[in-house]
Motif scaffolding. Structure first.
Motif, PDB file in Angstrom:
ATOM      1  N   ARG A  11       0.836  -1.208   0.000  1.00  0.00           N
ATOM      2  CA  ARG A  11       0.000   0.000   0.000  1.00  0.00           C
ATOM      3  C   ARG A  11       0.870   1.258   0.000  1.00  0.00           C
ATOM      4  NH1 ARG A  11      -3.161  -3.001   3.773  1.00  0.00           N
ATOM      5  NH2 ARG A  11      -2.273  -1.851   5.536  1.00  0.00           N
ATOM      6  N   ARG A  12       1.946   1.206   0.790  1.00  0.00           N
ATOM      7  CA  ARG A  12       2.845   2.361   0.859  1.00  0.00           C
ATOM      8  C   ARG A  12       3.484   2.634  -0.500  1.00  0.00           C
ATOM      9  NH1 ARG A  12       8.185   2.903   4.790  1.00  0.00           N
ATOM     10  NH2 ARG A  12       8.815   4.966   4.065  1.00  0.00           N
ATOM     11  N   GLU A  13       3.911   1.579  -1.172  1.00  0.00           N
ATOM     12  CA  GLU A  13       4.533   1.735  -2.485  1.00  0.00           C
ATOM     13  C   GLU A  13       3.534   2.285  -3.505  1.00  0.00           C
ATOM     14  OE1 GLU A  13       6.674  -1.021  -5.920  1.00  0.00           O
ATOM     15  OE2 GLU A  13       6.315  -1.869  -3.926  1.00  0.00           O
ATOM     16  N   ALA A  14       2.309   1.737  -3.510  1.00  0.00           N
ATOM     17  CA  ALA A  14       1.279   2.198  -4.449  1.00  0.00           C
ATOM     18  C   ALA A  14       0.898   3.651  -4.156  1.00  0.00           C
ATOM     19  CB  ALA A  14       0.048   1.290  -4.352  1.00  0.00           C
ATOM     20  N   THR A  15       0.825   3.987  -2.871  1.00  0.00           N
ATOM     21  CA  THR A  15       0.498   5.360  -2.472  1.00  0.00           C
ATOM     22  C   THR A  15       1.580   6.324  -2.934  1.00  0.00           C
ATOM     23  OG1 THR A  15      -0.780   4.611  -0.552  1.00  0.00           O
ATOM     24  CG2 THR A  15       0.055   6.867  -0.493  1.00  0.00           C
ATOM     25  N   GLY A  16       2.836   5.939  -2.764  1.00  0.00           N
ATOM     26  CA  GLY A  16       3.950   6.778  -3.212  1.00  0.00           C
ATOM     27  C   GLY A  16       3.906   7.026  -4.710  1.00  0.00           C
ATOM     28  N   ARG A  17       3.545   5.995  -5.464  1.00  0.00           N
ATOM     29  CA  ARG A  17       3.453   6.149  -6.927  1.00  0.00           C
ATOM     30  C   ARG A  17       2.364   7.151  -7.299  1.00  0.00           C
ATOM     31  NH1 ARG A  17       0.096   4.480 -10.450  1.00  0.00           N
ATOM     32  NH2 ARG A  17      -0.965   3.017  -9.063  1.00  0.00           N
ATOM     33  N   ARG A  18       1.204   7.036  -6.621  1.00  0.00           N
ATOM     34  CA  ARG A  18       0.095   7.960  -6.924  1.00  0.00           C
ATOM     35  C   ARG A  18       0.453   9.396  -6.547  1.00  0.00           C
ATOM     36  NH1 ARG A  18      -2.877   3.324  -4.637  1.00  0.00           N
ATOM     37  NH2 ARG A  18      -3.414   2.103  -6.473  1.00  0.00           N
ATOM     38  N   SER A 166     -15.167  14.282   2.715  1.00  0.00           N
ATOM     39  CA  SER A 166     -13.949  15.084   2.836  1.00  0.00           C
ATOM     40  C   SER A 166     -13.064  14.703   4.011  1.00  0.00           C
ATOM     41  CB  SER A 166     -14.329  16.558   2.960  1.00  0.00           C
ATOM     42  OG  SER A 166     -15.228  16.743   4.032  1.00  0.00           O
ATOM     43  N   ASP A 167     -13.493  13.742   4.841  1.00  0.00           N
ATOM     44  CA  ASP A 167     -12.705  13.442   6.040  1.00  0.00           C
ATOM     45  C   ASP A 167     -12.266  11.989   6.116  1.00  0.00           C
ATOM     46  OD1 ASP A 167     -15.156  12.292   6.514  1.00  0.00           O
ATOM     47  OD2 ASP A 167     -15.611  13.443   8.323  1.00  0.00           O
ATOM     48  N   ASP A 168     -12.176  11.330   4.948  1.00  0.00           N
ATOM     49  CA  ASP A 168     -11.670   9.957   4.960  1.00  0.00           C
ATOM     50  C   ASP A 168     -10.588   9.783   3.897  1.00  0.00           C
ATOM     51  OD1 ASP A 168     -13.019   9.248   2.410  1.00  0.00           O
ATOM     52  OD2 ASP A 168     -14.843   9.359   3.587  1.00  0.00           O
ATOM     53  N   ILE A 169      -9.755   8.773   4.127  1.00  0.00           N
ATOM     54  CA  ILE A 169      -8.626   8.481   3.234  1.00  0.00           C
ATOM     55  C   ILE A 169      -8.669   6.996   2.903  1.00  0.00           C
ATOM     56  CG2 ILE A 169      -6.097   8.412   3.044  1.00  0.00           C
ATOM     57  CD1 ILE A 169      -6.084  10.668   5.221  1.00  0.00           C
ATOM     58  N   GLU A 170      -8.574   6.668   1.612  1.00  0.00           N
ATOM     59  CA  GLU A 170      -8.532   5.266   1.188  1.00  0.00           C
ATOM     60  C   GLU A 170      -7.177   4.985   0.558  1.00  0.00           C
ATOM     61  OE1 GLU A 170     -12.478   7.124   1.046  1.00  0.00           O
ATOM     62  OE2 GLU A 170     -10.847   7.409  -0.380  1.00  0.00           O
ATOM     63  N   LEU A 171      -6.440   4.043   1.142  1.00  0.00           N
ATOM     64  CA  LEU A 171      -5.159   3.620   0.573  1.00  0.00           C
ATOM     65  C   LEU A 171      -5.306   2.168   0.126  1.00  0.00           C
ATOM     66  CD1 LEU A 171      -2.593   5.075   3.160  1.00  0.00           C
ATOM     67  CD2 LEU A 171      -3.643   6.215   1.188  1.00  0.00           C
ATOM     68  N   TYR A 172      -4.760   1.847  -1.049  1.00  0.00           N
ATOM     69  CA  TYR A 172      -4.941   0.474  -1.545  1.00  0.00           C
ATOM     70  C   TYR A 172      -3.826   0.136  -2.534  1.00  0.00           C
ATOM     71  CZ  TYR A 172      -6.539   2.448  -5.970  1.00  0.00           C
ATOM     72  OH  TYR A 172      -6.598   3.126  -7.166  1.00  0.00           O
ATOM     73  N   SER A 173      -3.622  -1.147  -2.720  1.00  0.00           N
ATOM     74  CA  SER A 173      -2.739  -1.603  -3.798  1.00  0.00           C
ATOM     75  C   SER A 173      -3.420  -2.755  -4.525  1.00  0.00           C
ATOM     76  CB  SER A 173      -1.382  -2.056  -3.238  1.00  0.00           C
ATOM     77  OG  SER A 173      -1.494  -3.329  -2.636  1.00  0.00           O
ATOM     78  N   ASN A 350      -9.039  -6.009  -1.728  1.00  0.00           N
ATOM     79  CA  ASN A 350      -8.633  -6.826  -0.582  1.00  0.00           C
ATOM     80  C   ASN A 350      -7.458  -6.237   0.184  1.00  0.00           C
ATOM     81  OD1 ASN A 350     -10.414  -9.061  -0.254  1.00  0.00           O
ATOM     82  ND2 ASN A 350      -9.721  -9.810  -2.259  1.00  0.00           N
ATOM     83  N   ASN A 351      -6.537  -5.576  -0.528  1.00  0.00           N
ATOM     84  CA  ASN A 351      -5.429  -4.924   0.180  1.00  0.00           C
ATOM     85  C   ASN A 351      -5.692  -3.422   0.222  1.00  0.00           C
ATOM     86  OD1 ASN A 351      -3.113  -4.347   1.527  1.00  0.00           O
ATOM     87  ND2 ASN A 351      -1.755  -4.610  -0.225  1.00  0.00           N
ATOM     88  N   SER A 352      -6.603  -3.033   1.100  1.00  0.00           N
ATOM     89  CA  SER A 352      -6.941  -1.615   1.225  1.00  0.00           C
ATOM     90  C   SER A 352      -7.223  -1.282   2.685  1.00  0.00           C
ATOM     91  CB  SER A 352      -8.161  -1.270   0.361  1.00  0.00           C
ATOM     92  OG  SER A 352      -9.317  -1.960   0.822  1.00  0.00           O
TER      93      SER A 352
END
Length: 596
Positions: A11-18, A166-173, A350-352
């Motif tokens: 997730r961290r890697e995918a987030t960094g790419r985005r 406006s007050d939520d964050i979705e991280l996923y790969s 599934n990975n979120s």
């Protein structure tokens, strides 16, 4: 199934790419199909909308957003609250009014940000979507993060509306070859694996395992039914409980043992998309209704009507409604009839991870504790700030965002300071929030303190007010009768005792609310001052008097409630103060570079 650490790293890697993709687009014109045609933000009233537009204009002038995009702020119509569902319908009408039939070819991101953020009041004046985050140079706010996290969506989306809060964050790969595509008719929602207790405060999908077309990180399926904030027994009875890591293996209400409990999950909601055909249906419904006179929930009232397993029980259930209006059931039933049979697709990620930062406790936890969000977003302890090494103490878990800390101050563990100037001799305790303030006196700010300063304008004169509370305060708690205010507390002390210490009379004028909402939000207790630093000093004296049970009379001051502070807020002056801090930080950065 990969281990938790591997999933988090992915997730961290995918987030960094985005984030890198978004950073490359900031200040540049996006190519056709690369980004949103329209980014729409909702506002509760004209004053809030004005503040939002000013902040958007400033971001665009600094080239902090992609260019060539239609950025709009749409205000809810005057009158009764219409909820985020009503706001969605109203935005559709605004888009048609602005663009005619052309709007049906647009890819639209709709961000609901029309609330007053009573559970996170440092976002009340300038909006939750403009909440600062502890990373970026200059710092990111929630708006930039949303745009970055959804950067992959527009190029895989047919014309339609993607709806988010406006007050939520979705991280996923996802896998290398997997794509999140919003290209099917009807509704398409993202689903995240969550513990069952999380499901009780969210929407929960009852999935159709026979229709899965993917495995691993991402799966497409249809939804049998949508449950809105269900209890755990209802989740089990309806077949919403899955084995973690295998969403096609559903559990019946009797099929669980103690050893299996830890591996159970439900799939909860976050953002959803509707295609233009569905949007046009809803717009026609809105026009036929004329005026909405009740709150409609975009999740509870749109999505609960969908899926072959949907029932009409929810139309009469008003347990989650803040104010029950007489026509609510009728409007829900009409919506259900309209939407019944509409396709309801779910993209299972599934990975979120879904993170909510809408309360003071969530805000402090995610920004300062060793949380997954902090690791996966690479949140910083000191973000775009001037911080002298000579400062006495800065706990590593503290978070400093676009602020200036002078030598000789100290900040305790788990505290957040944003858009503030903190002078020498200031000691901030643990788990506190300091926002928009100028503190230039020697003072010990206690732990668990919430301090936020606002510029206001009364009779064309700029003044300042600082609200101070405990971070654990329930700002939504209220009573209906003046005789019941003994149940209200300020920093753990009965409000009546506090009023006595401050020399504030209990009368019909004590509260600003006209609708018998008597609580800390509407209590006229905060002194109006001529300077920002003076307002901080007076409010901290109020707090000190309560902590030491010593009198501090407020008779000489005009007093405002938080509700009134927001009515009188001077957005321009608050943004001017932030810009002064921004410019000083930039100047300091240039000086440091030239000294090297």
């Amino acid at each position: 199934m990969p281990a938790a650490g591997e999933r988090s790293a992915a997730r961290r890697e995918a987030t960094g790419r985005r984030l890198a993709r978004f950073a490359a687009l900031r200040g540049k014109a996006a190519r056709p199909g690369e980004f949103w045609d329209v980014v729409a933000v909702t506002a509760a009233d004209a004053e809030q909308a004005l503040g939002y537009r000013q902040q958007l204009a400033e971001k665009l002038s600094r080239k902090e957003l992609p260019l060539g995009v239609r950025y709009h702020v749409f205000v809810d119509p005057p009158g009764p609250k219409i909820g985020n569902g009503g706001s969605t319908l109203h935005v559709l009408r605004c888009l048609e009014d602005l663009y005619g039939d052309k709007w049906t070819s647009f890819i639209v991101l709709l961000i609901h940000s029309g609330g007053y953020s009573q559970r996170l009041p440092n976002a009340s004046a300038l909006g939750k979507i403009f909440t600062a985050l502890p990373f970026g140079d200059p710092i990111y706010q929630m708006l930039e993060l949303k745009l970055a996290m959804y950067i992959d969506f527009p190029s895989h989306m047919k014309p339609g509306i993607l709806i988010t809060c406006s007050d939520d964050i979705e991280l996923y790969s996802t896998g290398v070859t997997e794509t999140v595509a919003f290209d099917k008719p009807g509704f398409t929602a993202l689903a995240h694996p969550s513990d069952l207790t999380v499901g009780t405060t969210h929407g929960v999908f009852v999935l159709d395992p026979s229709s899965f077309s993917g495995e691993g990180g991402l799966a497409y399926t249809s939804c049998h039914r949508f449950l809105h904030k269900p209890d755990i027994e209802t989740m089990r009875q309806c077949g919403a409980v899955c084995v973690r890591g295998n969403c096609s293996q559903l559990r019946s209400s009797g099929d669980h043992s103690d050893s299996e409990m830890d591996s159970e999950c439900v799939y909860t909601d976050s953002i959803f998309y509707m295609d233009h055909s569905t949007a046009k249906q809803l717009l026609t419904f809105y026009k036929q209704m004329g005026t909405l006179c009740c709150e409609i929930d975009a999740y509870g009232d749109f999505l609960q009507a969908l899926g072959p397993g949907a029932t009409q029980d929810y139309t009469k259930n008003t347990s989650n409604v803040t104010e029950e209006e007489s026509r609510l059931v009728e409007v829900r039933q009409k919506l259900r009839s309209l939407l019944k049979g509409t396709m309801f697709n779910v993209i299972v990620l599934n990975n979120s991870k879904f993170y909510h930062i809408g309360t003071t406790q969530e805000y402090l936890f995610h920004f300062t504790s060793d949380s997954k969000l902090k690791r996966e977003l690479d949140l910083l302890s000191v973000a775009f700030s001037v911080f002298s090494d000579e400062a006495e103490t800065l706990d590593q878990s503290a978070s400093i965002i676009q602020s200036i800390l002078e030598p000789g101050c100290s900040v305790g563990a788990g505290s957040v300071i944003e858009y503030s100037r903190v002078g020498p001799g200031v000691s901030v305790g643990k788990n506190s929030i300091i926002s928009g303030s100028h503190i230039n006196l020697k003072v010990d700010i206690p732990s668990n303190c919430f301090l936020s300063s606002l510029s206001i304008k009364i009779n064309d004169q700029v003044k300042y007010v600082s609200m101070v509370f405990s971070v654990e305060e329930d700002f939504k708690k209220s009573v209906k009768l003046l005789s019941d205010i003994h149940s209200l507390k300020f920093f753990g002390v009965g409000l009546l005792e506090c009023l006595d210490l401050w020399g504030v009379e209990v009368s019909d004028q004590l509260f600003s609310s006209e609708n018998t909402r008597l609580g800390l939000w509407t209590a006229r207790i905060f002194p109006v001052c001529s300077t920002l630093s003076e307002s901080v000093r007076m409010s901290l004296k109020m707090l000190n008097s309560v902590q030491h049970m010593s009198a501090f009379k407020l008779n000489a001051f005009k007093l405002l409630s938080v509700e009134e502070m927001l009515t009188y807020k001077d957005v321009e002056d608050m943004l001017k103060f932030r810009k002064q801090i921004y410019d000083k930080i930039r100047l300091q950065r240039r000086k440091e570079k030239s000294d090297l």
